[in-house]
Design a protein around this motif. Structure first.
Motif, PDB file in Angstrom:
ATOM      1  N   ARG A  35     123.919 -72.762 -29.841  1.00  0.00           N
ATOM      2  CA  ARG A  35     125.212 -73.098 -30.423  1.00  0.00           C
ATOM      3  C   ARG A  35     126.143 -71.884 -30.528  1.00  0.00           C
ATOM      4  NH1 ARG A  35     128.724 -77.147 -31.349  1.00  0.00           N
ATOM      5  NH2 ARG A  35     126.960 -78.551 -31.637  1.00  0.00           N
ATOM      6  N   ASP A  36     125.624 -70.714 -30.876  1.00  0.00           N
ATOM      7  CA  ASP A  36     126.495 -69.551 -31.027  1.00  0.00           C
ATOM      8  C   ASP A  36     127.084 -69.113 -29.686  1.00  0.00           C
ATOM      9  OD1 ASP A  36     123.927 -68.680 -30.187  1.00  0.00           O
ATOM     10  OD2 ASP A  36     124.335 -66.654 -30.905  1.00  0.00           O
ATOM     11  N   TYR A  69     127.423 -71.291 -27.048  1.00  0.00           N
ATOM     12  CA  TYR A  69     128.180 -72.479 -26.639  1.00  0.00           C
ATOM     13  C   TYR A  69     129.618 -72.430 -27.143  1.00  0.00           C
ATOM     14  CZ  TYR A  69     129.121 -77.624 -27.078  1.00  0.00           C
ATOM     15  OH  TYR A  69     129.646 -78.890 -27.054  1.00  0.00           O
ATOM     16  N   ASP A  70     129.795 -71.990 -28.380  1.00  0.00           N
ATOM     17  CA  ASP A  70     131.131 -71.957 -28.972  1.00  0.00           C
ATOM     18  C   ASP A  70     132.044 -70.926 -28.318  1.00  0.00           C
ATOM     19  OD1 ASP A  70     130.531 -74.003 -30.739  1.00  0.00           O
ATOM     20  OD2 ASP A  70     129.897 -72.655 -32.344  1.00  0.00           O
ATOM     21  N   LYS A  71     131.471 -69.958 -27.606  1.00  0.00           N
ATOM     22  CA  LYS A  71     132.264 -68.909 -26.953  1.00  0.00           C
ATOM     23  C   LYS A  71     132.726 -69.306 -25.558  1.00  0.00           C
ATOM     24  CE  LYS A  71     129.355 -65.241 -28.976  1.00  0.00           C
ATOM     25  NZ  LYS A  71     128.410 -64.150 -28.618  1.00  0.00           N
ATOM     26  N   TYR A  81     135.880 -79.824 -25.594  1.00  0.00           N
ATOM     27  CA  TYR A  81     134.757 -79.853 -26.530  1.00  0.00           C
ATOM     28  C   TYR A  81     134.658 -81.237 -27.168  1.00  0.00           C
ATOM     29  CZ  TYR A  81     133.603 -74.858 -26.521  1.00  0.00           C
ATOM     30  OH  TYR A  81     133.170 -73.600 -26.167  1.00  0.00           O
ATOM     31  N   ASN A 107     125.239 -79.150 -35.043  1.00  0.00           N
ATOM     32  CA  ASN A 107     126.114 -77.967 -35.187  1.00  0.00           C
ATOM     33  C   ASN A 107     125.453 -76.876 -36.025  1.00  0.00           C
ATOM     34  OD1 ASN A 107     127.879 -80.307 -34.515  1.00  0.00           O
ATOM     35  ND2 ASN A 107     129.434 -78.705 -34.472  1.00  0.00           N
TER      36      ASN A 107
END
Length: 309
Positions: free
Chosen positions: A87-88, A90-92, A109, A229
């Motif tokens: 997730r960390d 993925y958000d970038k 997204y 999330n």
């Protein structure tokens, strides 16, 4: 109400099976699949370039990883690319894709629209067209895309976890059914006039969607987000709930503890160190090639490769 929808859903045939029978004229030809592979491979190379440049850790996943291990490239009858990342990371990804390639790509997204049920990051290639039957009238880009699935932290399976999983899977289905009622496919409605099987199936989906319309899309997104999330580098277990179902891809974190490189279409890409365990969990005897009648046939109402082939 939730139990009623779950019971109705459980008797429904696979949507892929129904659509394949009803939309035989839209099955992708071998030539179209080869061209699609060419375009998807270029997109994959772009994503790999960006991830290496910005130190974003990714893994090939699903049928793409299976293709790399078993075929050294695409599964010949497959038509997509799947990527996984924590997730960390993925958000970038979305912002650096746009920063690097400008208007070549469109990024979408999850949880962004009342009239789109996108459940995970999709990277769309501008200047192409790829129109799918179910999502024909949804508020989503109809372009060739790559799926990016977030790897979430989760607890060990227990009673409360199983309840959470059922709730998550049901909410995910309901938000899709909701859009079947709000924005039904014109093509499926037309073909339903001559296909009894499709008519019965699609009518049931839209009826269930009418029930799901009681709640706005943000209700589903908000509750789904509460159950996912999550990024906890110390969790023993991880899952990929948005890919198939909440616990279908449920593994120890150590499976994704580091990366190895695997060959895919003559180029090296990243895979999880525990890719054998990952593939066995998903496919069982993953090196065994399925008989021809068990291979998935892929459907698109329209395909346009633009300048890329």
């Amino acid at each position: 109400m939730l139990r009623h929808i779950q019971q109705k859903w459980s008797i429904m045939k696979s949507i892929k099976e129904i659509l394949t029978n009803a939309l035989k004229n839209y099955i992708l030809s071998d030539d179209q699949i080869k061209k699609l592979h060419k375009v998807l491979f270029e997109m994959l190379c772009d994503i790999d370039f960006v991830c290496r440049k910005y130190n974003i850790v990714y893994f090939l996943g699903g049928g793409t990883l299976l293709g790399a291990v078993r075929h050294k490239g695409f599964i010949p009858w497959d038509d997509d690319i799947d990527i996984m990342m924590f997730r960390d990371q993925y958000d970038k990804l979305g912002s650096v894709i746009l920063e690097t390639f400008g208007d070549k790509y469109e990024i979408k997204y999850e949880m962004q629209s009342e009239e789109d049920a996108t459940s995970f990051l999709k990277i769309f290639l501008n200047g192409t067209e790829y129109l799918e039957a179910l999502t024909e009238c949804w508020d989503t880009p109809h372009k060739i895309f790559i799926d990016i699935f977030p790897i979430e932290s989760c607890d060990k399976i227990n009673f409360s976890g199983k309840i959470k999983a059922k709730k998550y899977d049901l909410l995910n289905r309901m938000k899709n059914l909701r859009l079947d009622a709000i924005r039904p496919s014109k093509t499926l409605l037309e073909i339903s006039k001559t296909s009894k099987e499709l008519k019965k199936y699609y009518k049931l989906r839209r009826r269930l969607g009418t029930i799901a319309k009681i709640f706005p899309m943000q209700f589903y997104y908000r509750n789904i987000k509460k159950m996912t999330n999550k990024y906890d580098p110390n969790s023993e277990y991880v899952n990929i709930p948005s890919a198939i179902s909440y616990y279908r891809e449920y593994l120890k974190r150590e499976v994704f503890g580091s990366v190895v490189e695997v060959e895919f279409e003559g180029k090296k890409f990243f895979a999880p160190i525990g890719y054998k365990e990952y593939l066995h969990n998903l496919y069982g005897d993953y090196m065994k090639i399925p008989p021809e009648d068990k291979r998935e046939r892929h459907i698109a109402l329209k395909v346009d490769f633009g300048i890329y082939v």
